[in-house]
Write an enzyme that holds these catalytic residues in place. Structure first.
Site, mmCIF file in Angstrom:
data_model
loop_
_atom_site.group_PDB
_atom_site.id
_atom_site.type_symbol
_atom_site.label_atom_id
_atom_site.label_comp_id
_atom_site.label_asym_id
_atom_site.label_seq_id
_atom_site.Cartn_x
_atom_site.Cartn_y
_atom_site.Cartn_z
ATOM 1 N N ASP A 1 2.031 11.098 7.983
ATOM 2 C CA ASP A 1 1.385 12.348 7.574
ATOM 3 C C ASP A 1 1.966 12.863 6.261
ATOM 4 O OD1 ASP A 1 3.829 12.870 8.962
ATOM 5 O OD2 ASP A 1 3.231 14.967 9.263
ATOM 6 N N GLU B 1 5.247 14.557 11.136
ATOM 7 C CA GLU B 1 6.647 14.741 10.741
ATOM 8 C C GLU B 1 6.808 16.011 9.925
ATOM 9 O OE1 GLU B 1 10.350 14.338 8.314
ATOM 10 O OE2 GLU B 1 8.294 14.558 7.590
#
Lengths: 358, 358
Positions: free
Chosen positions: A72, A130
């Site tokens: 991400d 994350e």
């Protein structure tokens, strides 16, 4: 669904996967593409949980290495699609995710497919969420459902580290420091007690605070204690009775979480302190034999990692871990995020050399 | 539609109109009820604009007095319906609006109907949206569309004043004091510059500020300079580049708006200051003959009004104005808002005596 060509060069893979946006909570398109390629690799056992994908070799090697990266990014701010740019004659790829951390991810994806016979067994972990609350992090979920998948003798996180080895990481504590007062109408402010004015002393302690630099296992970790949010106020004509200062303490890995909390409480003694988030740091872990071997193979002088990364998660599970990825961490989350093509190639060479040497 | 019985006692009218909730922007039910009663009075000429109602006698008297009150309240907080309570043996009516300012309104409504032959012509003004932005205030609208309706030799606002005469009012200035910094990741805070830490100096100036008490035309006005809101912060891992402190300066009516602004700018010299709201105060206006006559009739020693009220609007139009209403202004907006029944009766007596004496 986009298809990934992992036979392409790692800079080309970087461009391709950056151009598949995957802001936290929107990683599925990229996860699908990764999953599809990995399922087709006969040398990998593939496991998927949500948008986290784990691909493992099962070669019966004496040692196993975990190599991980998040898929991400922070939100896009008019910085996609990627562009090729040049800085002082050197080629860079510009755009969201190029540094944090799709260039590192690109190298990992490429090597996962190409290195069918590595010297150690490899567990590749590519995970979601994350960049947001630790609760949402794909590795948090995986640690709960499949802790066995973290088993390894050494771990490498592909977080940006200027293509060098960055050992361990600082811990990260967030707390609310709260001042209280007595509400009143602002036309008769002497009846009340202004909680925002009360926060003046909190901000003074912050401005007078001198952050330490702490040597841990040979690396110098620089700390920081900062207000990251402040809020107070009810209406334009009301003396506020509460003010909250959210502080963020980045602490060197010589402290555990309880010690870090005690330090913050002592700095703000006399005020109400509520710890809202606490992630311990990780000592460098460079004394592990595989770590020393890795540092020697990639030929880089280890440096400390300031930002908290998931190396701390491996460290807490007893797995020594380092950060190793292309890109300047100062440019992570930056609107002008861009990665040096030479660094992508360097990390690919380093990882490939170490994983294939006999 | 609720119907008002204005033959009831003024405490009973207070109970009745408090129990018709009329939080700002929701005054129509109460306005409808008032409008209906007033339309039925042959001695009154009635004008309505939105939820503002103007009822005038046209008796050809030499002088005209404006008597005004707002019909809205701040939001209800579990403090309706009204209850009868006793404090140290004295009866009170408890609940939202009892102080600010439906008890004063009740007296006005009652007298508007009963006093068909007052000694001066009276313009009764009951208006909406006093408790919110000045832009929305019913009198602001009326001043634009029907300034002629403000014509008067003297004005009385029914704002709570402990059943005494409170002269003039403090002015009210709101401004944003803004600090700027440089955004960075909080893991590498030394790259950035923390705007919240920068606001420490702003809060220090506020905590060190000593508010003045200023004598204006014989009344002592107490000032105040306060933070009423503070905000800053982007995310838990970002050093913020902006922090805003909203300050509220309540200034004695010896200063005009420009002077008040200059004072605030000098207090926060070196910082960016943006004035967002400015309402001038009103000098006491007690030297007007009708004012002296009124003070003598109600037999009360005039005091200064600290809070800004719409007396300033009349004052700015050249009409001397005072506040005269039941209720303790300290309890305005308070969850335990309650008004002394004796004060309601006292204000009714005072107004009635003055308006009917020959």
């Amino acid at each position: 669904m986009p298809t990934l060509d992992l036979a392409a060069s790692s800079p080309d893979i970087t461009r391709a996967i950056c151009d598949i946006p995957s802001v936290s909570d929107d990683e599925t398109a990229l996860a699908d593409a990764i999953y599809e390629v990995m399922l087709a690799q006969p040398h990998l056992q593939v496991y998927r949980d949500g948008d986290t994908i784990v691909a493992r070799t099962e070669l019966g090697r004496a040692q196993r290495v975990a190599i991980a990266g998040h898929i991400d990014t922070v939100p896009i701010n008019d910085n996609l699609p990627t562009r090729d740019i040049e800085i002082e004659g050197e080629p860079f790829i510009w755009g969201r995710g190029t540094v944090d951390m799709k260039s590192g991810l690109a190298v990992q994806l490429k090597l996962a497919v190409e290195l069918t016979d590595p010297r150690v067994d490899v567990t590749w972990l590519w995970y979601d969420h994350e960049e947001v609350d630790a609760d949402l992090n794909g590795l948090t979920r995986l640690a709960r459902t499949r802790p066995d998948l973290f088993a390894a003798d050494f771990a490498i996180l592909g977080e940006p580290s200027l293509a060098g080895v960055e050992g361990g990481c600082n811990g990260n504590l967030r707390a609310i420091v709260r001042t209280k007062g007595v509400r009143s109408h602002s036309a008769r402010s002497w009846i009340g007690e202004n909680a925002i004015h009360g926060a003046s002393a909190v901000l003074q302690r912050l401005t007078h605070y001198r952050a330490a630099e702490v040597n841990v296992d040979g690396l110098d970790y620089r700390e920081g204690l900062n207000a990251v949010r402040i809020s107070g106020g009810i209406a334009g004509n009301v003396i506020p009775d509460v003010c909250e200062v959210e502080v963020n303490y980045r602490f060197a890995p010589h402290l555990n979480g309880a010690e870090a909390e005690a330090h913050v409480r002592s700095v703000f003694e006399g005020f109400e302190v509520e710890v809202t988030d606490l992630a311990e740091g990780a000592r460098p872990g460079l004394d592990a034999p595989l770590a020393q071997d890795f540092v020697a193979a990639v030929g880089s002088e280890p440096r400390p990692k300031y930002g908290w990364t998931d190396v701390a998660r491996f460290s807490a599970m007893g797995v020594p871990a380092v950060n190793y990825g292309p890109g300047d961490p100062h440019l992570a989350h930056h609107d002008e995020e861009r990665v040096s093509v030479a660094q992508i190639e360097s990390v690919e060479r380093g990882l490939r050399a170490w994983l294939t040497q006999r």
